[in-house]
Structure formats: structure tokens, C-alpha cells
Design a protein around this motif. Structure first.
Motif, PDB file in Angstrom:
ATOM      1  N   HIS A   1       0.834  -1.177   0.000  1.00 30.63           N
ATOM      2  CA  HIS A   1       0.000   0.000   0.000  1.00 30.63           C
ATOM      3  C   HIS A   1       0.886   1.250   0.000  1.00 30.63           C
ATOM      4  O   HIS A   1       0.628   2.185  -0.737  1.00 30.63           O
ATOM      5  N   PHE A   2       1.922   1.248   0.786  1.00 28.63           N
ATOM      6  CA  PHE A   2       2.831   2.393   0.877  1.00 28.63           C
ATOM      7  C   PHE A   2       3.423   2.754  -0.476  1.00 28.63           C
ATOM      8  O   PHE A   2       3.567   3.917  -0.813  1.00 28.63           O
ATOM      9  N   TRP A   3       3.775   1.754  -1.271  1.00 29.26           N
ATOM     10  CA  TRP A   3       4.392   1.999  -2.568  1.00 29.26           C
ATOM     11  C   TRP A   3       3.364   2.219  -3.667  1.00 29.26           C
ATOM     12  O   TRP A   3       3.713   2.265  -4.837  1.00 29.26           O
ATOM     13  N   GLY A   4       2.078   2.324  -3.303  1.00 28.45           N
ATOM     14  CA  GLY A   4       1.041   2.601  -4.290  1.00 28.45           C
ATOM     15  C   GLY A   4       0.375   1.361  -4.842  1.00 28.45           C
ATOM     16  O   GLY A   4      -0.440   1.450  -5.744  1.00 28.45           O
ATOM     17  N   ARG A  31       9.329   1.435  10.464  1.00 29.35           N
ATOM     18  CA  ARG A  31       9.864   1.859   9.163  1.00 29.35           C
ATOM     19  C   ARG A  31       8.956   2.924   8.546  1.00 29.35           C
ATOM     20  O   ARG A  31       9.437   3.923   8.003  1.00 29.35           O
ATOM     21  N   LEU A  32       7.649   2.722   8.618  1.00 27.16           N
ATOM     22  CA  LEU A  32       6.725   3.710   8.056  1.00 27.16           C
ATOM     23  C   LEU A  32       6.823   5.041   8.794  1.00 27.16           C
ATOM     24  O   LEU A  32       6.801   6.107   8.168  1.00 27.16           O
ATOM     25  N   VAL A  33       6.949   4.988  10.108  1.00 28.76           N
ATOM     26  CA  VAL A  33       7.109   6.222  10.888  1.00 28.76           C
ATOM     27  C   VAL A  33       8.415   6.914  10.505  1.00 28.76           C
ATOM     28  O   VAL A  33       8.459   8.142  10.370  1.00 28.76           O
ATOM     29  N   LYS A  34       9.474   6.135  10.291  1.00 26.52           N
ATOM     30  CA  LYS A  34      10.754   6.703   9.850  1.00 26.52           C
ATOM     31  C   LYS A  34      10.593   7.393   8.496  1.00 26.52           C
ATOM     32  O   LYS A  34      11.044   8.521   8.289  1.00 26.52           O
ATOM     33  N   PHE A 101      -2.498   0.214  11.368  1.00 21.43           N
ATOM     34  CA  PHE A 101      -2.092   0.189  12.775  1.00 21.43           C
ATOM     35  C   PHE A 101      -3.032   1.097  13.577  1.00 21.43           C
ATOM     36  O   PHE A 101      -2.592   2.096  14.165  1.00 21.43           O
ATOM     37  N   PRO A 102      -4.329   0.765  13.620  1.00 14.96           N
ATOM     38  CA  PRO A 102      -5.305   1.647  14.274  1.00 14.96           C
ATOM     39  C   PRO A 102      -5.054   1.837  15.770  1.00 14.96           C
ATOM     40  O   PRO A 102      -5.475   2.843  16.348  1.00 14.96           O
ATOM     41  N   SER A 103      -4.340   0.912  16.391  1.00 12.99           N
ATOM     42  CA  SER A 103      -4.044   1.025  17.824  1.00 12.99           C
ATOM     43  C   SER A 103      -2.639   1.566  18.076  1.00 12.99           C
ATOM     44  O   SER A 103      -2.135   1.537  19.192  1.00 12.99           O
TER      45      SER A 103
END
Length: 107
Positions: A1-4, A31-34, A101-103
Motif C-alpha cells: 500500500h505504501f508503494w502505491g 519503518r513507516l514512521v521513519k 495500525f489503528p491502535s
């Protein structure tokens, strides 16, 4: 999803993930937060990012390659990336983090 790349059948994918007990990963979350933390928020920051990512000065970045990725993509965006693009990217990353990551960060 991150890469489209969006899931083709999201409900089936989710069911399969549950069936095999695939749990959210704190490594992926981190990694996503980074990645979110290094999103350029204006044109100057984008130029710095491009130079570091491509390991060359801005003046050496050319449009000789595909505009879909790499140096060609950066050459397209160098003159027009602005705060609006930074905000849009931040919002997109927040939406991905919220969706998967809803939580918050998994333990």
C-alpha cells in the motif's frame, strides 16, 4: 500500500491474514514512521532529499530517465514540489498508519 500497490481483494487478503495469524509488525510500523519523518515539507527540503537520495548535486539531475521513478521522477518534481506536496504526503502516510495500525505501534 505504501508503494502505491493496493490490495486487489482487500477483504480476502484480510481474511487470509487472520487465518494464518499474521500479526501487525512493529518493524514495519517503525519503518513507516521513519519514512514519514523524512518526507520533505517544502521545495528546499525536497531538493536536499533528492541530492542525498541520488547522491549527486541538484545541477547534475537530468530528465534523461523515466519520469515514473528515480532520477527522471525527481527531475519532474524538482521545480514544482512545494509545501502542499509535503502535506499531502504526510496525510497519505498518516492514513496508511491509521488503516494498518489503528491502535498505534504493535508490541
Amino acid at each position: 500500500h505504501f508503494w502505491g500497490v493496493q490490495p486487489v481483494e482487500a477483504d480476502k487478503l484480510k481474511a487470509k491474514m487472520i487465518a494464518v495469524n499474521l500479526m501487525p509488525s512493529n518493524k514495519i510500523y517503525d519503518r513507516l514512521v521513519k519514512y514519514q519523518s523524512i518526507i520533505p515539507m517544502d521545495n528546499a527540503a525536497f531538493k536536499t532529499h533528492a541530492s542525498v537520495f541520488l547522491n549527486k548535486p541538484i545541477s547534475a539531475i537530468t530528465a534523461d530517465q523515466s519520469p515514473d521513478y528515480g532520477e527522471g521522477w525527481y527531475s519532474v518534481w524538482l521545480p514544482k514540489y512545494a509545501a502542499a506536496e509535503g502535506q499531502k504526503a504526510q496525510s497519505a502516510m498518516t492514513a496508511i498508519l491509521t488503516k494498518y495500525f489503528p491502535s498505534g505501534r504493535p508490541l
